[in-house]
Motif scaffolding. Structure first.
Motif, short mmCIF file in Angstrom:
data_model
loop_
_atom_site.label_atom_id
_atom_site.label_comp_id
_atom_site.label_asym_id
_atom_site.label_seq_id
_atom_site.Cartn_x
_atom_site.Cartn_y
_atom_site.Cartn_z
N PHE A 1 0.84 -1.19 0.00
CA PHE A 1 0.00 0.00 0.00
C PHE A 1 0.88 1.25 0.00
CE2 PHE A 1 -2.50 3.28 2.07
CZ PHE A 1 -3.72 3.17 1.41
N THR A 2 1.82 1.30 0.94
CA THR A 2 2.69 2.48 1.08
C THR A 2 3.43 2.80 -0.20
OG1 THR A 2 3.00 1.91 3.39
CG2 THR A 2 4.61 3.42 2.46
N TYR A 3 3.95 1.76 -0.84
CA TYR A 3 4.79 2.00 -2.02
C TYR A 3 3.99 1.96 -3.33
CZ TYR A 3 8.50 1.34 1.37
OH TYR A 3 9.30 1.45 2.46
N LYS A 4 2.66 1.96 -3.18
CA LYS A 4 1.78 1.98 -4.37
C LYS A 4 2.16 0.88 -5.37
CE LYS A 4 0.37 6.82 -4.20
NZ LYS A 4 0.85 7.10 -2.84
N ILE A 5 2.27 -0.31 -4.85
CA ILE A 5 2.56 -1.46 -5.73
C ILE A 5 1.31 -1.72 -6.58
CG2 ILE A 5 3.10 -3.92 -5.78
CD1 ILE A 5 5.42 -2.08 -4.75
N SER A 6 1.52 -1.83 -7.90
CA SER A 6 0.36 -1.97 -8.78
C SER A 6 0.25 -3.37 -9.37
CB SER A 6 0.47 -0.95 -9.91
OG SER A 6 1.73 -1.08 -10.53
N TYR A 7 1.32 -4.15 -9.24
CA TYR A 7 1.34 -5.46 -9.91
C TYR A 7 2.15 -6.40 -9.03
CZ TYR A 7 1.16 -8.11 -14.34
OH TYR A 7 0.88 -9.01 -15.33
N ILE A 8 1.55 -7.53 -8.67
CA ILE A 8 2.27 -8.49 -7.82
C ILE A 8 2.42 -9.82 -8.54
CG2 ILE A 8 2.14 -9.88 -5.70
CD1 ILE A 8 1.01 -7.51 -4.25
N ILE A 9 3.66 -10.23 -8.74
CA ILE A 9 3.94 -11.53 -9.34
C ILE A 9 4.65 -12.35 -8.27
CG2 ILE A 9 5.17 -12.75 -11.18
CD1 ILE A 9 5.08 -10.08 -12.78
N ARG A 10 4.07 -13.47 -7.89
CA ARG A 10 4.67 -14.28 -6.83
C ARG A 10 4.16 -15.71 -6.95
NH1 ARG A 10 1.48 -11.58 -1.71
NH2 ARG A 10 -0.65 -11.95 -2.44
#
Ligand code: GLU
Length: 448
Positions: free
Chosen positions: A183-192
């Protein structure tokens, strides 16, 4: 921004590296920055210096990043966010003891229903347990998200019961720390990895709650959960017990970083060409085309790719990688590539050739040692400088030793290479001639 979020709690697994590679590729394609976030809040499981090892491995693999963050630096923010959620009633204290929760789990098990937390339990043990955890209030509505690889994933309200975000010692749980930072770093895409699918609804709920208490718009993150990598034989998930699951182990075995990257990017994918490097793959890789099926780890194919990448190296590169003191030795290594697939195998062959030969180790028949020793002595009498090609050398050596056929060639191979099988001796002769003082040496001939 995209992020790769390794935990410094063990050797980097090939599944993690695959996630890192695909994050790197997609970040490049979308022209968004990539963050590496070391998830080091589980202090009991952190291993000292693993963070450095992970960063070094990423660099070795050609993965660069725009920002580096240690999650432990953000714990004060996590606690502050938890307080805001408490203040606005989106989170609550829960005094349930572990024993009480265990009892409820057993009961659910006996009644053959899944265990779910009930908010009404929160204060039942307030007297006996003065150290509550903090739970985020679960959802009464179903939740779904579209995974780039798996399609729509749906969760019913009963699967979204209230869950712990701060432990009794006020440390954030993995899901909370992770979602706060995304949230803090405005992550827009998560690949895991796929093992995180069940964490995703929790993290979405946290993000929605944070947006609400902080008064900002909620933006849904795009998710892509990568299928598992399975052991080729057992079909089970590659675990720490599978040596090949460790990236460091593969590199130690003499697989080149570019081969490992090539292999992991090809897993579950049909690349336009078999052999490529990370940089190239950014031009054509399409995450949407990645297979949703679990992939099997195929060491034979990795060896094949490594052989191809080794064959592409220049002499200078080979010399550096094999730490050779002479460019001609790199030429020899190129010859050995005919029947080797890893740096380690090449090193083994070079070492056997450039070490004193243990002629007693080979058991090719009763007279083998005698023939070897005899031939060795005969070779001492020859001037290799004058015997330019192998045919001349052979004639002179046969004459000097009075050996022929198998009795001549088998010992000669041992004296040349330290090994019973391999390349044609005529190909090796120029190197033996150039480095005779290093190669034509016997190990401990005394005392025989
Ligand atoms: N630290 C987690 C892991 O290594 C990160 C998972 C994630 O990318 O959210 O599995």
């Amino acid at each position: 921004m995209l992020r790769f979020a390794p935990s410094p709690t063990g050797d980097m697994h090939i599944g993690n590296l695959r996630a890192a590679l695909l994050n790197f590729i997609v970040a490049k394609q979308l022209q968004r920055p990539l963050m590496v976030r070391i998830e080091d809040t589980d202090t009991a499981r952190n291993i000292p210096h693993k963070d450095q090892e992970i960063l070094e491995l990423l660099s070795t693999m050609g993965i660069s990043w725009d920002q580096l963050v240690y999650q432990s630096a953000n714990v004060a923010t996590h606690i502050e966010y938890a307080q805001k959620l408490l203040d606005q009633g989106l989170a609550f204290y829960c005094h349930c003891t572990l024993e009480f929760l265990e009892e409820q789990k057993q009961r659910a098990l006996q009644e053959k229903r899944p265990f779910r937390y009930h908010d009404a339990w929160a204060f039942l043990q307030q007297q006996s347990n003065p150290h509550p955890v903090v739970r985020l209030r679960g959802s009464t509505q179903a939740l779904d998200f579209t995974d780039q690889i798996k399609g729509v994933i749906h969760f019913e309200p009963h699967e979204l019961d209230s869950f712990v975000i701060l432990r009794a010692d006020k440390t954030p749980t993995y899901n909370f720390a992770c979602a706060c930072d995304d949230f803090t770093y405005k992550i827009s895409y998560i690949i895991r990895g796929e093992d995180h699918v069940s964490n995703t609804p929790k993290q979405i709920l946290i993000q929605k709650a944070l947006a609400q208490v902080l008064g900002v718009a909620y933006h849904q993150i795009t998710y892509a959960h990568l299928p598992l990598i399975l052991n080729h034989e057992t079909g089970k998930k590659m675990s720490k017990r599978d040596a090949a699951s460790s990236v460091s182990w593969l590199l130690q075995q003499g697989f080149l970083p570019q081969s490992v990257a090539n292999y992991l990017i090809s897993l579950g994918y049909s690349p336009p060409k078999d052999v490529f490097d990370l940089e190239e793959s950014c031009a054509w890789f399409n995450l949407a085309k990645l297979s949703g099926a679990n992939a099997r780890f195929d060491l034979a194919y990795l060896r094949h790719l490594n052989h191809k990448h080794l064959s592409k190296l220049t002499l200078e590169e080979l010399q550096t990688l094999l730490k050779l003191d002479h460019p001609s030795k790199a030429k020899l290594a190129q010859l050995f590539l005919e029947d080797s697939s890893t740096l380690q195998e090449l090193q083994g062959k070079l070492k056997a050739m450039f070490s004193p030969k243990d002629i007693r180790q080979d058991y090719e028949g009763e007279n083998f040692y005698d023939h070897c020793y005899h031939l060795y002595r005969a070779l001492q009498t020859l001037n290799l400088g004058q015997l330019e090609d192998f045919t001349h050398f052979k004639q002179a050596a046969m004459q000097a030793s009075q050996l022929k056929g198998k009795d001549f060639f088998k010992p000669l191979r041992i004296l040349f290479t330290g090994q019973a099988h391999g390349l044609e001796l005529s190909l090796l002769y120029p190197f033996v001639r150039a480095f005779a003082s290093e190669i034509l040496v016997l190990k401990d001939v005394h005392g025989s």
